[in-house]
Write an enzyme that holds these catalytic residues in place. Structure first.
Site, mmCIF file in Angstrom:
data_model
loop_
_atom_site.group_PDB
_atom_site.id
_atom_site.type_symbol
_atom_site.label_atom_id
_atom_site.label_comp_id
_atom_site.label_asym_id
_atom_site.label_seq_id
_atom_site.Cartn_x
_atom_site.Cartn_y
_atom_site.Cartn_z
ATOM 1 N N SER A 26 58.689 36.318 36.051
ATOM 2 C CA SER A 26 58.000 36.656 34.701
ATOM 3 C C SER A 26 59.168 37.205 33.641
ATOM 4 O O SER A 26 59.125 37.247 32.445
ATOM 5 C CB SER A 26 56.925 37.350 34.604
ATOM 6 N N HIS A 27 60.198 37.966 34.261
ATOM 7 C CA HIS A 27 61.261 38.496 33.363
ATOM 8 C C HIS A 27 62.394 37.751 33.837
ATOM 9 O O HIS A 27 63.708 38.467 33.457
ATOM 10 C CB HIS A 27 61.289 40.017 33.829
ATOM 11 N N LEU A 86 56.645 51.007 49.958
ATOM 12 C CA LEU A 86 57.326 51.645 48.643
ATOM 13 C C LEU A 86 57.205 50.312 47.489
ATOM 14 O O LEU A 86 57.314 49.256 47.749
ATOM 15 C CB LEU A 86 58.782 52.078 48.745
ATOM 16 N N LEU A 125 61.620 47.086 32.728
ATOM 17 C CA LEU A 125 62.290 48.523 32.637
ATOM 18 C C LEU A 125 62.915 48.844 33.760
ATOM 19 O O LEU A 125 64.041 49.504 33.748
ATOM 20 C CB LEU A 125 61.257 49.742 32.304
ATOM 21 N N GLU A 166 49.256 37.803 33.312
ATOM 22 C CA GLU A 166 48.211 37.589 34.381
ATOM 23 C C GLU A 166 46.708 37.026 33.841
ATOM 24 O O GLU A 166 46.162 35.893 34.657
ATOM 25 C CB GLU A 166 47.929 38.970 35.288
#
Lengths: 338, 338
Positions: free
Chosen positions: B47-48, B305, B124, B188
């Site tokens: 998406s990015h 993680l 980010l 989404e």
């Protein structure tokens, strides 16, 4: 039938100071603790109000805290203060360290205060509000003991790790929030247990990692973070910033002090302060006023601001004093000299 | 049947640079944008990734962004940098401002970079990872446009307001998270609409403030914050810190640029960097190593993680290149010169 008693703010404060000093706390510690306990009681945050004196005194009697120690304030760097609580309560270290924190933030724009080796029992919002009342924006965070499983895990590892924020508002009370990164406060599960009530199955899991509605099984198992993996990530950030970043332990390495344990409850806290005046210069007032439109729009659609109920309670208490159960009052009074 | 195409990292990068420069972006902007897009594509954050070039070019063609402007870096205070993007893409302003941010953090312990007047379309995490790779801990946040209702409200006011965090790890990839403070990403809901699927009723509400399972009604209504009132509080903090604190607008005052609108998409971003070396001095390595026990304990109970999948994808892409749908590749290629 449970009866209540109403105390004037002065009488409640005198009670707190007496109980703490009668149990070995220095005048300086007793005053710092009393300021925090009284702020919470005044705002009707009963869980962090006068009730906390009992736990505080028991921790002291169990040898879990140094009641006389003086915090050491270290001017670590142009934007960093370390306040070593030296195994005392966090609150005196906060008060002594925050003066330098604010001074630094107003000079450099942003500064951090790390409190180390502290016993921490208090709400964070009185601290961030003490800072925002001096014109800085404040963020505070601290880990607690291992009660909460990371998202996707089944065993307690993270603390209930609260984070608080306060933004100064031109007229009136600041915009403040303070929340645990667990789904609910641990005390909430405890209250359900005492009342013989079940809990929603998304609050916690039992010792086998299965969802449970039994508060006793939940307390023996692991609580969940709020908001799934996002809350878990945020909680982990708090462990790191208020832990290893300031040379402190992780939540799972601390334990509450108790009569049958030699565990030490000490850990860290991190507070960040930002100065809008440094960021904005002469435009500061304009932009702080502009921020008000956000609050107006929140209120304008019928939503509440995070601390609104607390500020309403504050107004009541300033007029009428504080009200606590008679039984709690007696229990606290028996801990004092009178 | 949808077909895929695999590109080498060099070819994908050349495609991105060509498309951006062919559509008026300066070499400096094209390179900064390409670094972010390639980082996302490499980590299989589709998406990015390269997909974002389409929106970026359309925004430029609609006049919603200055493609040639040079950001202005202001050394505002000992711990504050302001990077005025001057109505250009945020990424060049970040790159130019972050050098001074890191320098300040390593001198004063903690520093902030405010990016103003920027068009922001990127994830980010590439930014906080760029900072943690230089040995500082980083937090970034930015508001988006008004899509999300505050907890207790019914109308869109807050952005999807992401927050990201990166912690440097001694050996290997950092601990990084990057999440929207909305319950789900807006994309989404859009994907469910395109697929003709319903959505869970806690994702959003319709224009009347009622829970809805209809993605079209949800997009016309308001999304919910993650984690109820806690996510809402966090989102509000992001509006304030990456808005009025740095002299910028609030999310609801910005709009995506489009062919039928003269709306301007510019707003702010705030990045905070903390230097463990300043906080910890010669004990830094010891405490960074100690932080590893937290990650070990998370992994040890079978939890993941936050960026683990992304790092696994990165290893694949570094060996095999990146794979995107053939149709997307053609659409992007038609925007370029070749």
């Amino acid at each position: 039938m449970s009866e209540d008693i109403t105390l004037s703010l002065d009488d409640a404060q005198a009670l707190s100071l007496d109980v703490l000093q009668h149990n070995g706390f220095s005048r300086a510690h007793a005053e710092a603790i009393t300021r925090s306990v009284m702020a919470a009681q005044r705002d009707e945050c009963h869980s962090h109000g006068l009730y906390r004196l009992i736990g505080c005194v028991h921790t002291a009697l169990n040898g879990g805290i140094d009641t006389q120690t003086e915090p050491e304030i270290v001017d670590k760097a142009p934007s960093v203060v370390i306040a070593d609580a030296r195994q005392g309560c966090s609150l005196l270290a906060f008060e002594k360290g925050s003066a330098l924190l604010v001074e630094k933030a107003k000079r450099t724009g942003i500064a951090a205060l790390g409190i180390t080796h502290c016993f921490h029992f208090s709400a964070l919002w009185p601290e961030v509000e003490a800072l925002s009342s001096q014109g800085v924006v404040a963020i505070a965070m601290t880990p607690t003991h291992a009660f909460v499983a990371p998202a996707g895990g089944q065993r307690p590892l993270l603390g209930t790790n609260p984070i608080a924020f306060s933004w100064p508002r031109p007229d009136g009370t600041p915009y403040t929030f303070d929340f645990a990164t667990s789904e609910v406060a641990r005390g909430e599960i405890e209250l359900h247990r005492r009342a013989g009530k079940t809990i929603p199955d998304h609050w916690a899991m039992d010792a086998n990692g299965e969802p449970t509605t039994d508060p006793t099984a939940a307390l023996a198992g692991a609580m969940r973070t709020f908001g799934g993996y996002k809350g878990s990530a945020l909680s982990t950030m708090i462990e790191l910033l208020a832990g290893p970043l300031i040379g402190e332990v992780l939540g799972h390495e601390t334990q509450a002090a108790g009569p049958e344990s030699t565990a030490k409850p000490f850990h860290g806290e991190l507070i960040i302060a930002l100065s809008p005046h440094v960021f904005l210069g002469q435009d500061c007032d304009h932009h702080l006023q502009h921020a008000e439109t956000l609050f107006e729009q929140i209120l304008g659609q019928g939503a509440r601001l995070p601390s609104q109920r607390r500020y309403e309670a504050r107004q009541r208490s300033l007029c009428d004093g504080v009200t606590i159960p008679q039984a709690l009052y007696e229990e606290i009074r028996r801990l004092g000299s009178r």
